[in-house]
Design a protein around this motif. Structure first.
Motif, short mmCIF file in Angstrom:
data_model
loop_
_atom_site.label_atom_id
_atom_site.label_comp_id
_atom_site.label_asym_id
_atom_site.label_seq_id
_atom_site.Cartn_x
_atom_site.Cartn_y
_atom_site.Cartn_z
N ASN A 157 0.85 -1.20 0.00
CA ASN A 157 0.00 0.00 0.00
C ASN A 157 0.88 1.24 0.00
O ASN A 157 1.96 1.25 0.58
CB ASN A 157 -0.89 0.01 1.26
CG ASN A 157 -1.98 1.05 1.18
OD1 ASN A 157 -2.72 1.08 0.20
ND2 ASN A 157 -2.07 1.91 2.18
N ARG A 158 0.39 2.28 -0.69
CA ARG A 158 1.16 3.54 -0.75
C ARG A 158 1.54 4.00 0.65
O ARG A 158 2.68 4.32 0.94
CB ARG A 158 0.32 4.61 -1.47
CG ARG A 158 0.96 5.97 -1.49
CD ARG A 158 0.07 6.96 -2.18
NE ARG A 158 -1.23 7.10 -1.52
CZ ARG A 158 -2.18 7.93 -1.91
NH1 ARG A 158 -1.99 8.68 -2.98
NH2 ARG A 158 -3.33 8.00 -1.26
N THR A 159 0.56 4.02 1.55
CA THR A 159 0.83 4.40 2.94
C THR A 159 1.13 3.11 3.71
O THR A 159 0.21 2.37 4.07
CB THR A 159 -0.40 5.11 3.55
OG1 THR A 159 -0.80 6.14 2.64
CG2 THR A 159 -0.10 5.70 4.91
N ARG A 162 -0.72 1.77 6.97
CA ARG A 162 -2.05 1.14 6.90
C ARG A 162 -1.91 -0.36 6.63
O ARG A 162 -2.65 -1.16 7.18
CB ARG A 162 -2.89 1.77 5.78
CG ARG A 162 -3.36 3.16 6.10
CD ARG A 162 -4.24 3.70 4.98
NE ARG A 162 -5.66 3.53 5.26
CZ ARG A 162 -6.63 3.86 4.40
NH1 ARG A 162 -6.33 4.35 3.21
NH2 ARG A 162 -7.89 3.70 4.73
P1 ATR Z 1 -11.85 2.11 0.26
O1 ATR Z 1 -12.52 2.14 1.58
O2 ATR Z 1 -12.80 2.12 -0.91
O3 ATR Z 1 -10.81 1.05 0.13
P2 ATR Z 1 -9.92 4.07 0.94
O4 ATR Z 1 -9.99 3.63 2.34
O5 ATR Z 1 -9.83 5.53 0.66
O6 ATR Z 1 -11.14 3.54 0.14
O7 ATR Z 1 -8.72 3.31 0.21
C1 ATR Z 1 -8.32 3.58 -1.08
C2 ATR Z 1 -7.09 2.74 -1.40
O8 ATR Z 1 -6.53 3.19 -2.64
C3 ATR Z 1 -5.98 2.88 -0.35
O9 ATR Z 1 -5.23 1.69 -0.32
C4 ATR Z 1 -5.17 4.03 -0.95
O10 ATR Z 1 -3.83 4.09 -0.51
P3 ATR Z 1 -3.45 4.94 0.81
O11 ATR Z 1 -3.79 4.07 1.98
O12 ATR Z 1 -2.02 5.21 0.68
O13 ATR Z 1 -4.29 6.20 0.74
C5 ATR Z 1 -5.21 3.68 -2.41
N1 ATR Z 1 -4.91 4.82 -3.26
C6 ATR Z 1 -5.76 5.83 -3.55
N2 ATR Z 1 -5.13 6.73 -4.37
C7 ATR Z 1 -3.87 6.26 -4.58
C8 ATR Z 1 -2.72 6.72 -5.33
N3 ATR Z 1 -2.78 7.85 -6.05
N4 ATR Z 1 -1.60 5.97 -5.30
C9 ATR Z 1 -1.54 4.82 -4.60
N5 ATR Z 1 -2.58 4.33 -3.87
C10 ATR Z 1 -3.73 5.03 -3.87
#
Ligand code: ATR
Length: 278
Positions: A157-159, A162
Motif C-alpha cells: 500500500n502507498r501508505t 495502513r
Molecule cells: P476504500 O474504503 O474504498 O478502500 P480508501 O480507504 O480511501 O477507500 O482506500 C483507497 C485505497 O486506494 C488505499 O489503499 C489508498 O492508498 P493509501 O492508503 O495510501 O491512501 C489507495 N490509493 C488511492 N489513491 C492512490 C494513489 N494515487 N496511489 C496509490 N494508492 C492510492
C-alpha cells in the motif's frame, strides 16, 4: 410492480444514496422471482443512522444494506454481529430478527470470494496472493482470502502504515513497499487490486506484470470501467481475469435470501441489467 399489504420490505441506507446500484439489483431479483416485496433507497444522514436503524423493526422491515458513510457506525449500533462482520469491523447487511433485535453481517468478503470462484474456478488457495491497497475494501478481501485458506499474503500500500496495521491485526501477511509492488509477484497465484487506482476519474495503476506466472488469476474490485487497464494488461498476457462487478452482485445474495426467503442467482442477464446503468 403491485405490492400487497403483506409485502416484505428492505432497502439501503446511505448518504448520499443516489449512486447506489442496490435498488436496481434487488429490484431485478424481486421481479424475476415474482416476490411480493420492495427494496428502497433510504437517504439517512449520519446523525440519524441509529434512529433509522431502530425504526426498522417498528416499520416491519426485514432489514437493510448499509453503505458509505454508515458501515462503521452500524457496526457499533446493532445488537448482534456475525463472525465475519466482527473480523471485518464493519457492517453492510442488517437483518431484523423475530424478536426485533438487529444482527449486523458483512458480505463484502463473501462477495469477493464467490466472484473469484465463479470467474476463475481453477484458482487455488495454496499459492501466495498479492493484494494491492489497505483501505476499507482491502480488509474484507484479506479476511475472505484467509478464510478460503490462503496462508501467504503479500500486502502492499502507498501508505505503508495502513498495510502494517492490517498485517498486525490479521496475521499471516507480509508487507511489501509500494515501490516494490512489481517485484513481489513471483509464484503468486492471485493478484488483487483493492485500491481506487484505475477507476474512472482516478490515476492509473502503474505496475509491471512481467514477474507474474501465466497461470495466476488477476482481479480488480474496481468495476468502472469494467475492464481496467490492469485487467487488460493481464488478459493480453494470458492470465485469467475477473472483473469487480461480480463482487457487487454476489455480496447482495445473503441479504436478499434472509429478507425475502429466496436464494438469488447471479446470472448474465442480471450483470447486463446492472451494467446498463453503471
Ligand atoms: P476504500 O474504503 O474504498 O478502500 P480508501 O480507504 O480511501 O477507500 O482506500 C483507497 C485505497 O486506494 C488505499 O489503499 C489508498 O492508498 P493509501 O492508503 O495510501 O491512501 C489507495 N490509493 C488511492 N489513491 C492512490 C494513489 N494515487 N496511489 C496509490 N494508492 C492510492
Amino acid at each position: 410492480m403491485i405490492l400487497s399489504g403483506k409485502a416484505k420490505l428492505a432497502g439501503v441506507m446511505g448518504w448520499p444514496v443516489g449512486h447506489s446500484r442496490s435498488p436496481r439489483l434487488h429490484g431485478f431479483w424481486l421481479e424475476k422471482y415474482g416476490i411480493d416485496g420492495a427494496y428502497l433507497p433510504l437517504a439517512v444522514a449520519p446523525e440519524k443512522i441509529s434512529q433509522a436503524l431502530r425504526a426498522l423493526p417498528s416499520l416491519g422491515f426485514q432489514g437493510c444494506n448499509v453503505t458509505i458513510p454508515h458501515k462503521e457506525a452500524v457496526y457499533k449500533a446493532v445488537d448482534h454481529l456475525t463472525e465475519r462482520a466482527k473480523k471485518i469491523g464493519a457492517v453492510n447487511t442488517v437483518i431484523v430478527n423475530e424478536d426485533g433485535a438487529l444482527t449486523g453481517d458483512n458480505t463484502d468478503g463473501y462477495g469477493f470470494i464467490e466472484n473469484l470462484k465463479a470467474g476463475a474456478p481453477e484458482w487455488k488457495a495454496e499459492n501466495p496472493a498479492v493484494v494491492l491497497g489497505a483501505g476499507g475494501a482491502a480488509r474484507g478481501v484479506l479476511v475472505a482470502l484467509q478464510e478460503a485458506g490462503v496462508s501467504d499474503i503479500r500486502l502492499t500500500n502507498r501508505t505503508v502504515e495502513r498495510a502494517e496495521a492490517l498485517a498486525a491485526d490479521l496475521g499471516g501477511i507480509t508487507v511489501i513497499d509500494w515501490e516494490d509492488r512489481s517485484d513481489c509477484l513471483k509464484d503468486a497465484g492471485l493478484l488483487v487490486n483493492t485500491t481506487s487506482l484505475g477507476m474512472t476519474g482516478q490515476p492509473p495503476l502503474e505496475m509491471s506484470l512481467e514477474g507474474l506466472n501465466n497461470s495466476a488469476v488477476v482481479t480488480d474490485i474496481v468495476y468502472s470501467p469494467l475492464k481496467t487497464s490492469l485487467l487488460e494488461a493481464a488478459e493480453t498476457r494470458g492470465n485469467t481475469v475477473v472483473d469487480g462487478l461480480g463482487m457487487l452482485l454476489h455480496q447482495a445474495r445473503p441479504g436478499f435470501a434472509a429478507w425475502f426467503g429466496k436464494e438469488p442467482e447471479v446470472t448474465d442477464d442480471l450483470r447486463q441489467f446492472v451494467l446498463e446503468d453503471l
